[in-house]
Design an enzyme around this catalytic site. Structure first.
Site, PDB file in Angstrom:
ATOM      1  N   ASN A 171       0.852  -1.304  -0.051  1.00 55.33           N
ATOM      2  CA  ASN A 171       0.034   0.107  -0.116  1.00 55.33           C
ATOM      3  C   ASN A 171       0.715   1.171  -0.003  1.00 55.33           C
ATOM      4  O   ASN A 171       0.622   2.167  -0.707  1.00 55.33           O
ATOM      5  CB  ASN A 171      -0.957  -0.153   1.137  1.00 55.33           C
ATOM      6  CG  ASN A 171      -0.268  -0.103   2.639  1.00 55.33           C
ATOM      7  OD1 ASN A 171       0.531  -0.895   2.722  1.00 55.33           O
ATOM      8  ND2 ASN A 171      -1.085   0.573   3.430  1.00 55.33           N
ATOM      9  N   GLU A 270       3.678  -5.313  12.139  1.00 56.77           N
ATOM     10  CA  GLU A 270       2.960  -4.266  12.141  1.00 56.77           C
ATOM     11  C   GLU A 270       1.789  -4.695  11.282  1.00 56.77           C
ATOM     12  O   GLU A 270       2.096  -5.056   9.939  1.00 56.77           O
ATOM     13  CB  GLU A 270       3.708  -2.881  11.418  1.00 56.77           C
ATOM     14  CG  GLU A 270       4.451  -2.318  12.436  1.00 56.77           C
ATOM     15  CD  GLU A 270       5.370  -1.036  11.840  1.00 56.77           C
ATOM     16  OE1 GLU A 270       5.068  -0.761  10.706  1.00 56.77           O
ATOM     17  OE2 GLU A 270       6.373  -0.773  12.701  1.00 56.77           O
ATOM     18  N   CYS A 304      -3.398   1.426   6.404  1.00 55.50           N
ATOM     19  CA  CYS A 304      -3.618   0.616   7.636  1.00 55.50           C
ATOM     20  C   CYS A 304      -4.353   1.312   8.693  1.00 55.50           C
ATOM     21  O   CYS A 304      -4.849   0.905   9.546  1.00 55.50           O
ATOM     22  CB  CYS A 304      -2.342  -0.080   8.355  1.00 55.50           C
ATOM     23  SG  CYS A 304      -1.088   1.018   8.483  1.00 55.50           S
ATOM     24  N   GLU A 483       8.243   0.525  16.632  1.00 56.06           N
ATOM     25  CA  GLU A 483       9.241   1.030  15.877  1.00 56.06           C
ATOM     26  C   GLU A 483       9.075   2.426  15.938  1.00 56.06           C
ATOM     27  O   GLU A 483       8.070   3.225  16.220  1.00 56.06           O
ATOM     28  CB  GLU A 483       9.404   0.376  14.646  1.00 56.06           C
ATOM     29  CG  GLU A 483       9.677  -1.350  14.548  1.00 56.06           C
ATOM     30  CD  GLU A 483      10.293  -1.758  13.294  1.00 56.06           C
ATOM     31  OE1 GLU A 483      10.955  -1.046  12.594  1.00 56.06           O
ATOM     32  OE2 GLU A 483       9.823  -2.775  12.888  1.00 56.06           O
TER      33      GLU A 483
END
Ligand code: NAD
Ligand code: 6OD
Length: 502
Positions: A171, A270, A304, A483
């Site tokens: 994405n 993630e 996301c 992160e």
């Protein structure tokens, strides 16, 4: 805060069919098997690239090259020398801005206006941010007493974790790949990157910049392919890959976590989300509408952190739904290079089938379709692209599949709420916990609600405002680990304690 503007170059379109090869030990190499797969444009279905599919032989070669670089020239550099090279990489991406832009736009179909403001500048900026971060981090030091009275000192040292497998989604391909590669390299690791099969081009192009700026061969390797039975599985199960960092769907992340258990290799995951936006009646309505439009429809809803559940305080509900509908119906679908385009296609026909299955499911579940709900019929060649209508639903309960499962398309459900307590329950009802946004002018409420929402990031009166020094990641099934800034160092380095008896 990210605010990098670049004048789009409208030549970033209509690519010829390219051969995309693996990048191993500084060389572009085809797979020994000769296997390739086709990459088609999401805009019009045209064949744009033939991609060499790495097999076990290429993944082994990439891992060996990465290990050799780690034990050789790269491992011998100082932090400052690595930092200078990372700056050169950022500048090298910017020097070839239009090449990266063309590659990203060709793979994803996203508007040039979006990729030139977000994807490519951030792809470059990641290298500078982590070069700076690593220079400014200290470790701990303790003096201790010993029975002989001489004492001892303890200090911690950070060391690279080794060869890092980097598994990427499609994405925000360059942005999310460099978000992992930059901190990994800043910390002295070497990487084997597996880009998404849907977006191979910018990862491949970055190899050229690595060579141009003098990154030692083997530090950055790219193997193309799919997940199970292909390059993704070969990287994540390779015993000499010392750590795995992943961005993608929760289901995939869980499979990778299982693979990483062999050899007790650390993972940073993630993963997916089904993010809520909470709109209070006292919000700045224009700002809330503008932010919610972006969070629902930017990148055709394939972010996301995007919003697929909107909760609006009841007195504002009807007005908000009508205004969001009006703005949604003004979105302009079209070619990426057309300055009027505000929304591109989905990444592929396969993904469109998935999104359309949710459009059908929403109706089955009894949703009111406020706008959209189907395929967008575009003229000419565009008719062969993966277009869908931006879609808004109302009227579904929290238990509906449409409201509980991540769709990853340009669609959202809007529901009314009456109290803070109730909306926090709605927001926290799912197993996901990636992001949320809260829109209110009441500061105390903003703080109270943000504190209670279970999400890795809560934006108040904004969305996708990113300071790269902050922790980033998901709660619950949206991720493992954080992160960003010094938090990336926790994953990409091993800490060791040295105890010296004086
Ligand atoms: P995906 O999980 O299908 O694929 C991601 C990558 O994993 C691809 O490179 C794929 O080839 C690889 N892969 C698939 N199966 C594998 C396996 N068994 N072993 C090893 N590798 C495997 O995700 P996607 O469709 O590319 O991306 C969309 C998803 O990513 C959405 O769920 C979205 O929410 C999530 N995402 C999360 C974040 C975040 O920061 N949390 C960011 C972007 C995207
Ligand atoms: O901005 C970032 O660093 C980041 N990881 C964004 C993720 C977006 C998801 O699609």
């Amino acid at each position: 805060m990210l605010d990098v503007a670049r004048k789009p170059d409208n030549s970033a379109s209509a690519p010829a069919v390219k051969d995309i090869l693996n990048f191993i030990a500084g060389e572009y190499v085809p797979a020994q098997s000769g296997k390739t797969f086709d990459k088609r444009s999401p805009v019009d279905g045209a064949l744009i690239a033939r991609v060499s599919e790495a097999g076990e032989a290429e993944v082994n070669a990439a891992v060996e090259a990465a290990r050799a670089a780690l034990d050789g020239p790269w491992g011998n550099l100082t932090t400052a020398e690595r930092g200078d090279l990372l700056y050169a990489l950022a500048n090298g991406i910017n020097a070839r801005f239009n090449d990266f832009l063309a590659a990203e736009v060709a793979d994803t179909g996203k508007p040039v206006s979006l990729a030139s403001h977000i994807d490519i500048p951030r792809g470059a900026a990641n290298f500078k941010v982590f070069a700076d971060t690593i220079k400014n981090v200290s470790t701990e030091f303790f003096e201790m007493a010993t029975p002989d009275g001489a004492g001892a000192i303890n200090y911690a040292m950070r060391r690279p974790i080794g060869v890092v497998g980097v598994i990427c989604p499609w994405n925000l391909p360059l942005l999310l790949m460099t978000w992992k590669v930059a901190p990994a390299m800043a910390c002295g690791n070497t990487v084997v990157v597996k880009p998404s099969e849907e977006s191979p081009q910018t990862a491949a192009l970055l190899g050229e910049v690595m060579n141009t700026v003098g990154i030692p061969k083997g530090v950055y390797n790219v193997v193309h392919g799919f997940g199970p039975g292909s390059a993704g599985e070969f990287v994540t199960t390779h015993p000499k890959v010392n750590a795995i960092t992943f961005t993608g769907e929760t289901r995939t992340g869980l499979a990778i976590m299982k693979a990483a258990a062999d050899g007790a290799r650390p993972v940073s995951l993630e993963m997916g989300g089904k993010n809520p936006a909470v709109i209070f009646a006292d919000c700045d309505l224009d700002a809330a509408l503008e932010g919610t439009m972006r969070s629902c429809f930017a990148n055709c809803g394939q972010v996301c952190l995007g919003t697929e559940r909107v909760y609006v305080e009841r007195p504002l509900f009807d007005k908000f739904v009508a205004a969001l509908m009006e703005r949604t119906e003004k979105l302009t679908l079209g070619r990426p290079e057309d300055g009027a385009t505000t929304m591109g296609p989905l990444i592929s026909h396969e993904h469109r089938d998935k999104v359309l299955s949710y459009y059908a499911k929403a109706v089955e579940e009894g949703a009111t379709v406020v706008t959209g709900g189907g395929i967008s019929n575009l003229p000419g060649d565009l008719a062969k692209g993966a277009w869908v209508q931006p879609t808004i639903w109302t009227g579904l309960p929290d238990s509906a599949v449409t409201v509980t499962e991540e769709i990853f398309g340009p669609c959202t459900h809007i529901a009314p709420f009456d109290t803070e307590e109730e909306v926090i329950k709605h927001a926290n009802a799912l197993d996901y916990g990636l992001a949320a946004s809260v829109w209110t002018t009441n500061l105390a409420r903003a703080h109270r609600v943000s504190a209670q929402i279970e999400a890795g990031i809560v934006w108040v009166n904004s969305w996708f405002l990113r300071d790269l020094r902050t922790p980033f990641g998901g709660m619950k099934q949206s991720g493992i680990g954080r992160e960003g800034g010094i938090h990336s160092l926790e994953f990409y380095t091993e800490l060791k304690n040295v105890c010296i008896k004086l």
